[in-house]
Design a protein around this motif. Structure first.
Motif, PDB file in Angstrom:
ATOM      1  N   UNK A   1       0.823  -1.209   0.000  1.00 44.96           N
ATOM      2  CA  UNK A   1       0.000   0.000   0.000  1.00 44.96           C
ATOM      3  C   UNK A   1       0.859   1.263   0.000  1.00 44.96           C
ATOM      4  N   UNK A   2       2.032   1.202   0.623  1.00 42.59           N
ATOM      5  CA  UNK A   2       2.920   2.362   0.566  1.00 42.59           C
ATOM      6  C   UNK A   2       3.318   2.650  -0.876  1.00 42.59           C
ATOM      7  N   UNK A   3       3.583   1.601  -1.658  1.00 44.61           N
ATOM      8  CA  UNK A   3       3.896   1.800  -3.068  1.00 44.61           C
ATOM      9  C   UNK A   3       2.737   2.445  -3.819  1.00 44.61           C
ATOM     10  N   UNK A   4       1.517   2.011  -3.524  1.00 42.40           N
ATOM     11  CA  UNK A   4       0.341   2.610  -4.160  1.00 42.40           C
ATOM     12  C   UNK A   4       0.196   4.071  -3.731  1.00 42.40           C
ATOM     13  N   UNK A   5       0.443   4.346  -2.442  1.00 38.83           N
ATOM     14  CA  UNK A   5       0.343   5.727  -1.961  1.00 38.83           C
ATOM     15  C   UNK A   5       1.365   6.626  -2.657  1.00 38.83           C
ATOM     16  N   UNK A   6       2.583   6.122  -2.820  1.00 44.37           N
ATOM     17  CA  UNK A   6       3.622   6.907  -3.491  1.00 44.37           C
ATOM     18  C   UNK A   6       3.212   7.202  -4.930  1.00 44.37           C
ATOM     19  N   UNK A   7       2.710   6.178  -5.623  1.00 47.52           N
ATOM     20  CA  UNK A   7       2.286   6.376  -7.012  1.00 47.52           C
ATOM     21  C   UNK A   7       1.150   7.389  -7.104  1.00 47.52           C
ATOM     22  N   UNK A   8       0.156   7.255  -6.224  1.00 45.45           N
ATOM     23  CA  UNK A   8      -0.967   8.187  -6.246  1.00 45.45           C
ATOM     24  C   UNK A   8      -0.512   9.602  -5.883  1.00 45.45           C
ATOM     25  N   UNK A   9       0.365   9.712  -4.880  1.00 44.75           N
ATOM     26  CA  UNK A   9       0.858  11.025  -4.499  1.00 44.75           C
ATOM     27  C   UNK A   9       1.623  11.696  -5.623  1.00 44.75           C
ATOM     28  N   UNK A  10       2.463  10.924  -6.340  1.00 46.43           N
ATOM     29  CA  UNK A  10       3.196  11.492  -7.470  1.00 46.43           C
ATOM     30  C   UNK A  10       2.249  11.921  -8.583  1.00 46.43           C
ATOM     31  N   UNK A  11       1.195  11.129  -8.815  1.00 50.05           N
ATOM     32  CA  UNK A  11       0.217  11.507  -9.827  1.00 50.05           C
ATOM     33  C   UNK A  11      -0.492  12.797  -9.486  1.00 50.05           C
ATOM     34  N   UNK A  12      -0.924  12.933  -8.233  1.00 50.55           N
ATOM     35  CA  UNK A  12      -1.601  14.156  -7.812  1.00 50.55           C
ATOM     36  C   UNK A  12      -0.645  15.345  -7.791  1.00 50.55           C
ATOM     37  N   UNK A  13       0.613  15.092  -7.493  1.00 44.04           N
ATOM     38  CA  UNK A  13       1.617  16.160  -7.539  1.00 44.04           C
ATOM     39  C   UNK A  13       1.778  16.700  -8.959  1.00 44.04           C
ATOM     40  N   UNK A  14       1.707  15.817  -9.940  1.00 40.33           N
ATOM     41  CA  UNK A  14       1.759  16.253 -11.334  1.00 40.33           C
ATOM     42  C   UNK A  14       0.552  17.126 -11.670  1.00 40.33           C
ATOM     43  N   UNK A  15      -0.614  16.721 -11.154  1.00 38.50           N
ATOM     44  CA  UNK A  15      -1.813  17.531 -11.390  1.00 38.50           C
ATOM     45  C   UNK A  15      -1.681  18.921 -10.768  1.00 38.50           C
ATOM     46  N   UNK A  16      -1.102  18.971  -9.576  1.00 35.40           N
ATOM     47  CA  UNK A  16      -0.946  20.270  -8.921  1.00 35.40           C
ATOM     48  C   UNK A  16       0.048  21.151  -9.665  1.00 35.40           C
ATOM     49  N   UNK A  17       1.054  20.537 -10.282  1.00 38.76           N
ATOM     50  CA  UNK A  17       1.995  21.307 -11.092  1.00 38.76           C
ATOM     51  C   UNK A  17       1.288  21.974 -12.264  1.00 38.76           C
ATOM     52  N   UNK A  18       0.237  21.341 -12.765  1.00 37.63           N
ATOM     53  CA  UNK A  18      -0.560  21.943 -13.832  1.00 37.63           C
ATOM     54  C   UNK A  18      -1.485  23.041 -13.294  1.00 37.63           C
ATOM     55  N   UNK A  19      -2.057  22.795 -12.115  1.00 33.84           N
ATOM     56  CA  UNK A  19      -3.009  23.758 -11.552  1.00 33.84           C
ATOM     57  C   UNK A  19      -2.294  25.006 -11.032  1.00 33.84           C
ATOM     58  N   UNK A  20      -1.215  24.811 -10.291  1.00 35.58           N
ATOM     59  CA  UNK A  20      -0.504  25.939  -9.672  1.00 35.58           C
ATOM     60  C   UNK A  20       0.999  25.786  -9.889  1.00 35.58           C
ATOM     61  N   UNK A  21       1.486  26.082 -11.081  1.00 36.43           N
ATOM     62  CA  UNK A  21       2.923  25.943 -11.338  1.00 36.43           C
ATOM     63  C   UNK A  21       3.725  26.969 -10.546  1.00 36.43           C
ATOM     64  N   UNK A  22       4.982  26.665 -10.230  1.00 38.21           N
ATOM     65  CA  UNK A  22       5.831  27.655  -9.545  1.00 38.21           C
ATOM     66  C   UNK A  22       5.965  28.932 -10.368  1.00 38.21           C
ATOM     67  N   UNK A  23       6.288  30.013  -9.676  1.00 40.37           N
ATOM     68  CA  UNK A  23       6.344  31.312 -10.350  1.00 40.37           C
ATOM     69  C   UNK A  23       7.432  31.366 -11.414  1.00 40.37           C
ATOM     70  N   UNK A  24       8.501  30.580 -11.229  1.00 35.74           N
ATOM     71  CA  UNK A  24       9.616  30.649 -12.171  1.00 35.74           C
ATOM     72  C   UNK A  24       9.488  29.684 -13.335  1.00 35.74           C
ATOM     73  N   UNK A  25       8.375  28.952 -13.419  1.00 36.09           N
ATOM     74  CA  UNK A  25       8.175  27.978 -14.494  1.00 36.09           C
ATOM     75  C   UNK A  25       6.837  28.206 -15.176  1.00 36.09           C
TER      76      UNK A  25
END
Length: 340
Positions: free
Chosen positions: A220-244
């Motif tokens: 389950x930790x592996x699944x959590x890591x995969x899901x967290x990385x996926x949602x992190x990618x989504x957040x990069x699309x929603x709120x990208x850093x100011x320098x990118x």
């Protein structure tokens, strides 16, 4: 163009180039010859493409030129240094940097799963609505425990490995859409909640937690890591850093997700071995849980220690310069010369 005459004139060079490409070892003179023939053949191929309508000859020479180029430039192969860096720096660093995401997923998933177990255990009609009364009774009596022994251990391990890797790949690939990741997590939490609730309602909680804990911690930790990385990618699309830009932010998050995906293949292989060989083993439950918890804690320590080092590398010691005295291990200053 007289194609037959052209082939007769240059065919010997092409055959010689093919021969050099097939040899395992070349001396210096043969390498020089290979370079010269490669350049000539590439030029002749360009001429044929513009003047000859013979696709078979063009295809044959194209493959020959590609083989010669590969022989000259070499094919990139993963070196020991590359693999070592991936295992000691890249993978743990990527997982460590994303810890708020997968720890958040783990917390929410755990709370939801235990709530569902409590709810289903306290409302037997709910379990009957999901799987039926007869299926619930069979699951509690023998079905749940029998799942771990119905196939041979190697076959079972391979099935688990591919299944879990596929679930993680779905989380990583669809993370930018958010909803598919949440749906996959809900499906897994619901499955644990219903099965766990049925087992608890039939007073088989010890069997349920004794079988699911050894492999579930790491899996389950592996699944959590995969899901967290996926949602992190989504957040990069929603709120990208100011320098990118938005595209740059998603690309950076996507590269980290690919690194994590490669590392999770190994994690799920380990969890599959634990589930196939340790979970159904005829040993005390405490020993099975101890093995599973040990493997899980080893992974967490691996991520925390190496990930922290990769994310916060130690600063090099400043050069004291020629005019500043150095200190020895005891703390005394060492001059550049001896005093009388």
């Amino acid at each position: 163009m007289d194609l037959d005459a052209y082939v007769a004139e240059h065919g010997g060079q092409w055959r010689r180039l093919d021969e050099l490409c097939r040899r395992r070892h070349l001396d210096a003179a043969e390498i020089d010859e290979l370079v010269a023939l490669y350049q000539r053949t590439a030029t002749q191929l360009s001429t044929l493409r513009s003047r000859s309508p013979d696709p078979a000859l063009v295809s044959q020479l194209s493959h020959l030129v590609l083989r010669a180029r590969a022989r000259l430039t070499g094919r990139p192969r993963p070196s020991v240094a590359t693999i070592t860096r991936f295992l000691l720096v890249d993978f743990p660093g990527a997982v460590y940097r994303a810890w708020p995401w997968w720890c958040g997923v783990a917390s929410g998933f755990t709370l939801l799963s235990f709530f569902l177990i409590w709810f289903v255990a306290g409302n037997p009609d709910t379990a009957a609505a999901f799987i039926g009364e007869d299926a619930a009774a069979d699951l509690a009596e023998s079905g749940f425990a029998g799942y771990y022994t119905e196939s041979s251990a190697p076959t079972f391990a391979f099935h688990l490995w591919t299944h879990n890797a596929w679930v993680a790949a779905q989380c990583l690939a669809s993370g930018v859409l958010i909803v598919p990741v949440l749906y996959l997590l809900w499906q897994n939490a619901l499955n644990i909640g219903v099965v766990g609730g049925v087992m608890v309602s039939y007073d088989r909680a010890d069997v349920f937690f004794g079988l699911i804990t050894p492999h579930g911690l790491l899996e389950l930790t592996g699944v959590f890591v995969a899901a967290g990385m996926g949602l992190r990618t989504a957040w990069a699309w929603i709120a990208p850093p100011a320098d990118l830009t938005r595209g740059q932010a998603v690309a950076r998050a996507g590269r980290s997700a690919i690194l994590v995906a490669l590392g999770l293949v190994g994690l799920f292989a380990v969890s599959a071995l634990v589930e196939a060989f340790v979970t159904p083993a005829p040993v005390p439950v405490a020993l099975r849980i101890g093995i599973g918890a040990g493997v899980w804690l080893a992974f967490l320590a691996y991520v925390l220690v190496l990930g922290h080092q990769a994310t916060h590398p130690a600063a090099p010691e400043p050069d004291p310069g020629p005019d500043r005295p150095r200190r020895n291990e005891g703390g005394s200053e060492l001059g550049s010369g001896l005093q009388a």
